[in-house]
Write a protein that holds these residues in place. Structure first.
Motif, mmCIF file in Angstrom:
data_model
loop_
_atom_site.group_PDB
_atom_site.id
_atom_site.type_symbol
_atom_site.label_atom_id
_atom_site.label_comp_id
_atom_site.label_asym_id
_atom_site.label_seq_id
_atom_site.Cartn_x
_atom_site.Cartn_y
_atom_site.Cartn_z
ATOM 1 N N ALA A 1 0.855 -1.224 0.004
ATOM 2 C CA ALA A 1 0.149 0.160 -0.115
ATOM 3 C C ALA A 1 1.000 1.265 0.213
ATOM 4 O O ALA A 1 2.148 1.387 0.553
ATOM 5 C CB ALA A 1 -0.868 -0.083 1.058
ATOM 6 N N PRO A 2 0.311 2.225 -0.686
ATOM 7 C CA PRO A 2 1.068 3.561 -0.495
ATOM 8 C C PRO A 2 1.593 4.161 0.810
ATOM 9 O O PRO A 2 2.747 4.742 0.901
ATOM 10 C CB PRO A 2 0.167 4.694 -1.252
ATOM 11 C CG PRO A 2 -0.708 3.638 -2.203
ATOM 12 C CD PRO A 2 -0.847 2.473 -1.304
ATOM 13 N N ASN A 3 0.854 3.722 1.743
ATOM 14 C CA ASN A 3 1.298 4.216 2.873
ATOM 15 C C ASN A 3 2.066 3.204 3.871
ATOM 16 O O ASN A 3 2.188 3.487 5.171
ATOM 17 C CB ASN A 3 -0.112 4.460 3.788
ATOM 18 C CG ASN A 3 -0.983 3.469 4.223
ATOM 19 O OD1 ASN A 3 -0.618 2.236 3.757
ATOM 20 N ND2 ASN A 3 -2.333 3.468 4.707
ATOM 21 N N THR B 1 11.241 0.524 0.527
ATOM 22 C CA THR B 1 11.549 2.133 0.228
ATOM 23 C C THR B 1 11.077 2.301 -1.389
ATOM 24 O O THR B 1 10.631 3.336 -1.688
ATOM 25 C CB THR B 1 12.822 2.533 0.206
ATOM 26 O OG1 THR B 1 13.436 2.160 1.696
ATOM 27 C CG2 THR B 1 13.516 3.952 -0.063
ATOM 28 N N LEU B 2 11.364 1.534 -2.134
ATOM 29 C CA LEU B 2 11.130 1.525 -3.521
ATOM 30 C C LEU B 2 9.597 1.764 -3.701
ATOM 31 O O LEU B 2 9.109 2.505 -4.597
ATOM 32 C CB LEU B 2 11.664 0.499 -4.453
ATOM 33 C CG LEU B 2 13.227 0.497 -4.515
ATOM 34 C CD1 LEU B 2 13.619 -0.847 -5.482
ATOM 35 C CD2 LEU B 2 13.628 1.710 -5.522
ATOM 36 N N PHE B 3 8.732 1.064 -3.052
ATOM 37 C CA PHE B 3 7.297 0.726 -3.462
ATOM 38 C C PHE B 3 6.877 2.060 -2.581
ATOM 39 O O PHE B 3 6.067 2.554 -3.164
ATOM 40 C CB PHE B 3 6.743 -0.333 -2.679
ATOM 41 C CG PHE B 3 6.716 -1.482 -3.365
ATOM 42 C CD1 PHE B 3 5.663 -1.587 -4.176
ATOM 43 C CD2 PHE B 3 7.835 -2.388 -3.605
ATOM 44 C CE1 PHE B 3 5.492 -2.849 -5.008
ATOM 45 C CE2 PHE B 3 7.795 -3.449 -4.325
ATOM 46 C CZ PHE B 3 6.431 -3.500 -4.945
ATOM 47 N N LYS C 1 6.700 7.335 -4.412
ATOM 48 C CA LYS C 1 5.433 7.321 -5.334
ATOM 49 C C LYS C 1 6.044 7.645 -6.870
ATOM 50 O O LYS C 1 5.192 6.904 -7.762
ATOM 51 C CB LYS C 1 4.445 8.354 -4.706
ATOM 52 C CG LYS C 1 3.884 7.992 -3.477
ATOM 53 C CD LYS C 1 2.999 9.350 -3.117
ATOM 54 C CE LYS C 1 2.407 8.641 -1.872
ATOM 55 N NZ LYS C 1 1.491 9.642 -1.348
ATOM 56 N N GLU C 2 7.004 8.523 -6.876
ATOM 57 C CA GLU C 2 7.315 8.944 -8.304
ATOM 58 C C GLU C 2 7.905 7.678 -9.254
ATOM 59 O O GLU C 2 7.656 7.398 -10.362
ATOM 60 C CB GLU C 2 8.322 10.143 -8.124
ATOM 61 C CG GLU C 2 8.636 10.477 -9.798
ATOM 62 C CD GLU C 2 9.607 11.848 -9.770
ATOM 63 O OE1 GLU C 2 10.203 12.175 -10.632
ATOM 64 O OE2 GLU C 2 9.799 12.469 -8.574
ATOM 65 N N ASN D 1 7.684 4.359 -8.296
ATOM 66 C CA ASN D 1 6.879 3.427 -8.503
ATOM 67 C C ASN D 1 5.856 3.662 -9.682
ATOM 68 O O ASN D 1 5.545 2.647 -10.243
ATOM 69 C CB ASN D 1 5.790 3.438 -7.194
ATOM 70 C CG ASN D 1 5.148 2.142 -7.142
ATOM 71 O OD1 ASN D 1 4.697 1.671 -8.013
ATOM 72 N ND2 ASN D 1 4.940 1.878 -5.733
ATOM 73 N N ALA D 2 5.392 4.903 -9.575
ATOM 74 C CA ALA D 2 4.320 5.136 -10.913
ATOM 75 C C ALA D 2 5.264 5.107 -12.222
ATOM 76 O O ALA D 2 4.547 4.677 -13.304
ATOM 77 C CB ALA D 2 3.910 6.610 -10.699
ATOM 78 N N LYS D 3 6.394 5.338 -12.305
ATOM 79 C CA LYS D 3 7.002 5.430 -13.441
ATOM 80 C C LYS D 3 7.546 4.068 -14.063
ATOM 81 O O LYS D 3 7.161 3.488 -15.409
ATOM 82 C CB LYS D 3 8.530 5.952 -13.251
ATOM 83 C CG LYS D 3 9.466 5.900 -14.710
ATOM 84 C CD LYS D 3 10.662 6.695 -14.504
ATOM 85 C CE LYS D 3 11.610 6.461 -15.778
ATOM 86 N NZ LYS D 3 12.801 6.984 -15.451
ATOM 87 N N HIS D 4 7.611 3.011 -13.061
ATOM 88 C CA HIS D 4 7.890 1.673 -13.374
ATOM 89 C C HIS D 4 7.011 0.604 -13.160
ATOM 90 O O HIS D 4 7.091 -0.302 -13.447
ATOM 91 C CB HIS D 4 9.085 1.174 -12.641
ATOM 92 C CG HIS D 4 10.461 1.972 -13.250
ATOM 93 N ND1 HIS D 4 11.064 1.754 -14.438
ATOM 94 C CD2 HIS D 4 11.226 2.977 -12.576
ATOM 95 C CE1 HIS D 4 12.164 2.458 -14.470
ATOM 96 N NE2 HIS D 4 12.269 3.400 -13.312
ATOM 97 N N HIS D 5 5.850 1.373 -12.516
ATOM 98 C CA HIS D 5 4.853 0.210 -12.219
ATOM 99 C C HIS D 5 5.101 -1.151 -11.539
ATOM 100 O O HIS D 5 5.028 -2.086 -11.982
ATOM 101 C CB HIS D 5 3.996 -0.171 -13.626
ATOM 102 C CG HIS D 5 3.543 0.875 -14.377
ATOM 103 N ND1 HIS D 5 2.518 2.055 -14.119
ATOM 104 C CD2 HIS D 5 4.123 1.333 -15.573
ATOM 105 C CE1 HIS D 5 2.418 2.594 -15.186
ATOM 106 N NE2 HIS D 5 3.077 2.408 -16.024
ATOM 107 N N LEU D 6 5.439 -0.689 -10.278
ATOM 108 C CA LEU D 6 6.200 -1.633 -9.485
ATOM 109 C C LEU D 6 5.272 -2.889 -9.070
ATOM 110 O O LEU D 6 4.174 -2.478 -8.701
ATOM 111 C CB LEU D 6 6.992 -1.117 -8.287
ATOM 112 C CG LEU D 6 8.168 -0.242 -8.700
ATOM 113 C CD1 LEU D 6 8.813 0.010 -7.103
ATOM 114 C CD2 LEU D 6 9.105 -0.910 -9.683
#
Length: 519
Positions: free
Chosen positions: A24-26, A213-215, A218-219, A221-226
């Protein structure tokens, strides 16, 4: 069924969204809005079902048919488990009158992680294919950059589950020099272009922290669709609940004549580091599987065993100096390296349920919000202080469903030897031996009607050094004859592909992903 973060928030995700998002983002882990109950006639209807048939039944309780139909679920399960060497997928092996071993190492990489990761790889492919089929001509297809950390078996299982998958790149971080030679070879000899092994100079916890940390970036993660393959991914836990049901039915069929299932208590003993394997048993029990307490078996990295003793969840024991040599990270190197973990990611899911059981609130929504807020504060304290202590009521809730034992290396070696020299001549890997040693200790205090199933998490051939050391001097033991599968012959001599990262630095790992990930 919708899914929400253990740390709160208004988001409610579909199964597909939860699987593709992973973390989750949080920073929380996704859990279902409710734990479903088993259908009324499950004991008679499911009794003779195969692993594939049980997978369809169990998974369909958590996945809306509008998302994946039963026919599609069956196709995914059949595809996933056709790769296993044993027709039962997870056979139950009887050691003595009251002790059984659930063998979970009959998949492609000889480890229990195959059960979940063969399915997860096919789920990723299924979801991406469906999404891309809906796109208009000329639109850029969706892709996924899977990032995971491994202490040994997750990496190879994830790689074998995702190798060659369309629109998927996979990056697996492993601690350099801290996985067995066979485990390392299984990962690094896979040369498919979408597979990238990253050897990090550090510990598994370092690798796991980098992934989280990678997840949380947000930037990036959004770029690479983790996408996540570690057991933070809900699909991993869900897939693993199935073998608790299968083993329950197989256990019933092996009871002595005149002994009824209603007259016995079934205790599962699970060697665990990241808490995912035993958490699946917790979900099965809460769904209605009639089993006794789940026993956590740890090695010298005993954060979980110490929790059930004291209620303290802390990286370093604040009360007792155990005397083992540790590295700067605090991780003790043992003969069961897949369990050499300080912080167990999936324990957060259990802590949420324990918090919920003890939360105040007039409505269920109030209790959920309170549980998430409490859980979030605990995880923050753990990150800042390295420890958190839960209230006595929470600890008692944990003790209602779990026991915990710690096993050190000398006992692990002795257990491997004693089981090989027994009438069954059973060869256990060191992780399974941790479970067997814990089971023996618990059996001394169990009641006469308690039977045990020990989860065997890996094939002994993956840990040549430990098994050979335990059986050194045994004239009847020959590693190549008694243990080594034909699939491992010549494995250590194959060509390898690996990317070295000289320190546990998230920016260095980012550079690797930027360089090799598919656009």
């Amino acid at each position: 069924m919708k899914y929400f973060s253990t740390r709160g928030g208004a988001d409610r995700l579909s199964f597909e969204e939860a699987v593709l998002t992973g973390l989750a983002p949080n920073g929380g882990l996704y859990i279902p809005e409710r734990i479903p109950s088993l259908p009324e006639n499950w004991q008679t209807k499911w009794k003779n079902y195969s692993f594939v048939e049980l997978s369809v039944e169990v998974l369909s309780l958590y996945i809306s048919p509008e998302e994946i139909s039963r026919e599609e679920l069956r196709g995914l399960a059949e595809k996933s488990y056709s790769t296993f060497r044993h027709p039962d997928v997870a056979p139950l092996h009887k050691l003595d009158e009251k002790t059984f071993v659930l063998e979970l190492f009959h998949g492609p990489t000889f480890a229990f992680k195959d059960v979940a990761l063969q399915l997860l790889g096919n789920l990723f492919e299924f979801f991406l294919s469906r999404r891309n089929a809906r796109k208009a001509e000329g639109e850029t297809p969706e892709s996924l950059t899977v990032v995971g950390a491994t202490s040994g078996d997750t990496g190879s299982a994830a790689i074998y589950g995702l190798r060659g998958k369309a629109n998927v790149s996979i990056f697996i971080l492993h601690p350099k020099g801290r996985v067995s030679p066979i485990q390392e070879a299984q990962m690094t000899t896979v040369t498919d272009s979408n597979v990238h092994n990253v050897s990090v100079k550090g510990t598994f916890d370092d690798c796991q922290d980098i992934v989280k940390t990678l997840f949380n970036d947000k930037e990036f993660n959004a770029k690479h669709h983790l996408g996540a393959v570690n057991s933070i991914n809900w699909a991993r836990i869900l897939a693993q609940t199935v073998y608790y049901f299968l083993s329950y039915f197989h256990f019933q069929s092996q009871l002595p004549a005149g002994v009824s299932a209603e007259d016995v208590e079934l205790q599962y003993v699970v060697p665990t580091g990241n808490f995912g394997d035993i958490l699946a048993g917790y979900y099965a029990k809460k769904m209605g599987l009639p089993i006794g307490k789940l026993a956590v078996a740890t090695n010298a990295n005993d954060i979980l065993a110490r929790f059930w003793t004291s209620g303290k969840y802390e990286k370093v024991d604040s009360e007792v100096a155990l005397g083992q040599t540790v590295d700067a990270s605090g991780v003790k190197e043992t003969l069961s390296p897949a369990m050499d973990i300080l912080v167990s990611s999936n324990f957060e899911r259990l802590l949420w349920y324990l918090s919920y059981e003890n939360a105040a609130g007039e409505t269920d929504a109030d209790k959920r919000a309170a549980a998430s807020a409490t859980l979030d504060s605990w995880m923050t304290k753990l990150k800042v202080d390295g420890r958190v202590e839960v209230p006595v009521a929470v600890l008692e809730s944990a003790r209602a469903d779990f026991l915990a034992e710690r096993v050190h290396d000398p006992e692990t070696l002795a257990t491997i030897k004693s089981h090989f020299e027994a009438a069954t001549s059973y060869v256990a890997d060191p992780h399974t031996a941790v479970g067997l040693a814990a089971a023996k200790r618990l059996a001394a205090t169990n009641g006469p009607n308690v039977y045990q199933i020990v989860l065997s998490t890996a094939h002994p051939a993956k840990f040549l050094e430990a098994v050979s050391r335990a059986l050194e001097g045994s004239s009847s033991f020959n590693f190549e004859r008694d243990v080594l599968p034909s699939e491992f012959h010549g494995l250590l001599d194959k060509e390898r592909r690996v990317i070295d990262v000289e320190k546990a630095d998230v920016d260095l790992v980012k550079e690797v992903i930027e360089r090799f990930a598919k656009d």
